[in-house]
Design an enzyme around this catalytic site. Structure first.
Site, short mmCIF file in Angstrom:
data_model
loop_
_atom_site.label_atom_id
_atom_site.label_comp_id
_atom_site.label_asym_id
_atom_site.label_seq_id
_atom_site.Cartn_x
_atom_site.Cartn_y
_atom_site.Cartn_z
N GLN A 146 -11.53 6.53 -6.43
CA GLN A 146 -12.09 7.15 -5.24
C GLN A 146 -13.47 7.73 -5.58
O GLN A 146 -14.05 7.38 -6.59
CB GLN A 146 -11.13 8.22 -4.70
CG GLN A 146 -9.86 7.66 -4.06
CD GLN A 146 -10.12 6.94 -2.74
OE1 GLN A 146 -11.20 7.04 -2.15
NE2 GLN A 146 -9.12 6.18 -2.28
N ASP A 180 -2.81 8.16 -3.01
CA ASP A 180 -4.13 8.77 -3.14
C ASP A 180 -4.57 9.33 -1.80
O ASP A 180 -3.91 9.12 -0.78
CB ASP A 180 -5.16 7.75 -3.64
CG ASP A 180 -5.38 6.62 -2.63
OD1 ASP A 180 -4.46 6.32 -1.84
OD2 ASP A 180 -6.47 6.03 -2.62
N CYS A 211 -6.19 -26.07 8.72
CA CYS A 211 -5.07 -25.73 9.60
C CYS A 211 -4.89 -26.80 10.68
O CYS A 211 -5.82 -27.12 11.43
CB CYS A 211 -5.34 -24.36 10.23
SG CYS A 211 -4.02 -23.77 11.27
N GLY A 224 -11.33 3.82 -0.64
CA GLY A 224 -12.30 4.70 -0.01
C GLY A 224 -13.59 4.03 0.40
O GLY A 224 -14.56 4.71 0.72
N ASP A 242 0.87 -1.18 0.00
CA ASP A 242 0.00 0.00 0.00
C ASP A 242 0.90 1.23 0.00
O ASP A 242 1.98 1.22 0.60
CB ASP A 242 -0.89 -0.03 1.24
CG ASP A 242 -1.95 1.06 1.23
OD1 ASP A 242 -1.98 1.84 0.26
OD2 ASP A 242 -2.73 1.13 2.18
N SER A 243 0.46 2.29 -0.64
CA SER A 243 1.30 3.48 -0.80
C SER A 243 1.48 4.26 0.48
O SER A 243 2.34 5.14 0.57
CB SER A 243 0.70 4.41 -1.85
OG SER A 243 -0.51 4.98 -1.36
N GLY A 244 0.66 3.98 1.49
CA GLY A 244 0.68 4.77 2.72
C GLY A 244 -0.42 5.80 2.78
O GLY A 244 -0.59 6.47 3.80
N GLY A 245 -1.18 5.94 1.69
CA GLY A 245 -2.24 6.94 1.67
C GLY A 245 -3.28 6.72 2.75
O GLY A 245 -3.72 7.66 3.41
N TYR A 246 -3.66 5.47 2.98
CA TYR A 246 -4.67 5.18 4.01
C TYR A 246 -4.11 5.46 5.40
O TYR A 246 -4.81 5.98 6.27
CB TYR A 246 -5.13 3.73 3.92
CG TYR A 246 -6.18 3.40 4.96
CD1 TYR A 246 -7.52 3.73 4.76
CD2 TYR A 246 -5.83 2.78 6.16
CE1 TYR A 246 -8.48 3.45 5.71
CE2 TYR A 246 -6.78 2.48 7.12
CZ TYR A 246 -8.11 2.83 6.89
OH TYR A 246 -9.04 2.55 7.85
N ASP A 294 -7.95 -7.52 0.77
CA ASP A 294 -7.09 -7.55 1.94
C ASP A 294 -7.86 -6.96 3.11
O ASP A 294 -8.78 -6.16 2.91
CB ASP A 294 -5.81 -6.73 1.71
CG ASP A 294 -6.07 -5.23 1.90
OD1 ASP A 294 -5.71 -4.71 2.97
OD2 ASP A 294 -6.64 -4.59 0.99
#
Length: 377
Positions: free
Chosen positions: A195, A147, A312, A222, A93-97, A272
């Site tokens: 978005q 974003d 599992c 978003g 993830d770009s870090g935007g969130y 995710d």
């Protein structure tokens, strides 16, 4: 190296089964991606991700990895794959969130975002170009455009202004990405992000704008930020009707097992969410028969397996009573067992969905599964 091929389509919904090819291997879709924010999926070893959970791809986060261990370390070792020993696909993830989640400590301008570290309060700046550069160094197979994730509820005017800036930032991300091909020796693919909050016209505008960039895949952001599930599904269906059908669609941050099945039916390929790992640490387990709260007294003397049908091993080996004891005692093993159960279940769920898409009976199977998944045991 990145490619996507659709093998089967469900005749009664928009669900599809496909294969994504990356430099670190293939991903069979639909797929759930365990979240490894700081370079590790909490409470599990890499070999457990492979053998117990059967994960095909995991996530890292640009913001967190940038702060710790730092991009200098990652550049020195040769990227995140070598740092954490995961030899399969990774998405960052770009870090935007994360910048969005910092709330009032961030300042957003056209140039980028100024924010303070949640660790020590130190000031930092992310621009679209900087976010691409950091992800280039991290070396993930799939990287995300920078974003702004708008909150819910969000006023129309702000959502529109933010969406338009996200599109301008995307143009800058694409330019930086294209100009740095091969610079660090990694084969990477950039995903743009749609978005527009929960406004129909904005979501259509954004989906059309993102599709026009003609990247190999697209993401929807978003959503899953507090809006009603019906709104999330409505926006997802709308956007899937605009985005190219021959490219993967990634619905970011979603969600519960029911959210995942309903969104697969709408045409989503990738998911995710921190939910399975976060809830596991609090003793909440997901199974094919429903949700178990392992803190409840009813499990105190239940010596049956945690989940006798789980793929599992630990869920078939340990009892509910033992896991409840571990959770109540705050033992690390309890968190680990619960995490293995939840992640293996989420991966089982999308694998089963894929099998039923291939068999042509996904819709009927989904409608049978949803009531079970909502049951509190």
């Amino acid at each position: 190296m990145f490619s996507f091929n659709i093998d089967h389509k469900d005749p009664q919904s928009s669900a599809r089964a496909g294969v994504i090819q990356t430099a670190h291997g293939e991903i069979q879709t639909p797929i759930f991606m365990p979240v490894g924010t700081a370079g590790t999926v909490k409470a599990v070893h890499q070999h457990e991700l492979e053998t117990e959970i059967k994960a095909q791809i995991i996530l890292g986060n640009t913001y967190h990895l940038y702060l710790r261990p730092g991009i200098e370390i990652l550049q020195q070792v040769g990227g995140l794959h070598k740092f954490n020993g995961w030899n399969h696909p990774i998405l960052t993830d770009s870090g935007g969130y994360q910048v969005y989640s910092l709330g009032n400590t961030r300042k957003i301008k056209e140039e980028g975002v100024t924010f303070n570290s949640h660790i020590d309060g130190s000031p930092h700046f992310f621009s679209p170009e900087r976010a691409i550069d950091i992800q280039r160094i991290i070396g993930a197979d799939i990287i995300m455009a920078f974003d702004e994730c708008t909150p819910y509820p969000c006023e129309y005017g702000y959502a529109k202004k933010s969406m338009e800036m996200t599109h301008r930032w995307l143009a800058r991300c694409c330019e930086r990405f294209d100009n740095t091909q091969g610079l660090y020796g990694y084969e990477q693919t950039l995903f743009p992000i749609v978005q527009g909050s929960t406004y129909t016209d904005l979501r259509i505008q954004s989906a059309e704008a993102i599709a026009a960039f003609n990247r190999p895949a697209n993401a929807i952001g978003g959503l899953s930020v507090g809006e009603p599930a019906e709104d999330m599904y409505a926006m997802t269906e709308l956007v899937c009707g605009v985005l190219p059908a021959d490219k993967p669609r990634y619905l970011m941050g979603v969600g519960t097992p029911v959210n995942i099945l309903e969104s697969i039916a709408l045409g989503i390929d990738m998911f995710d969410c921190v939910l399975p790992t976060r809830n596991a640490r609090h003793g909440l387990l997901y199974t094919a028969e429903g949700i178990l709260n392992m803190r409840n007294a009813k499990w105190k003397d239940d010596f049956s397996p945690i989940d006798a049908n789980s793929p599992c091993h630990s869920s078939r080996f340990y009892s509910k009573a033992y896991l409840r004891h571990l959770i109540h005692s705050s033992e690390i093993l309890g968190m680990q067992i619960a995490t293995l159960q939840n992640l293996s279940f989420f991966l089982w769920l999308v694998t089963e969905a894929r099998a039923h898409i291939q068999a042509g009976d996904f819709r009927a199977w989904k409608e049978m599964m949803v009531p079970k998944l909502e049951t509190r045991l």
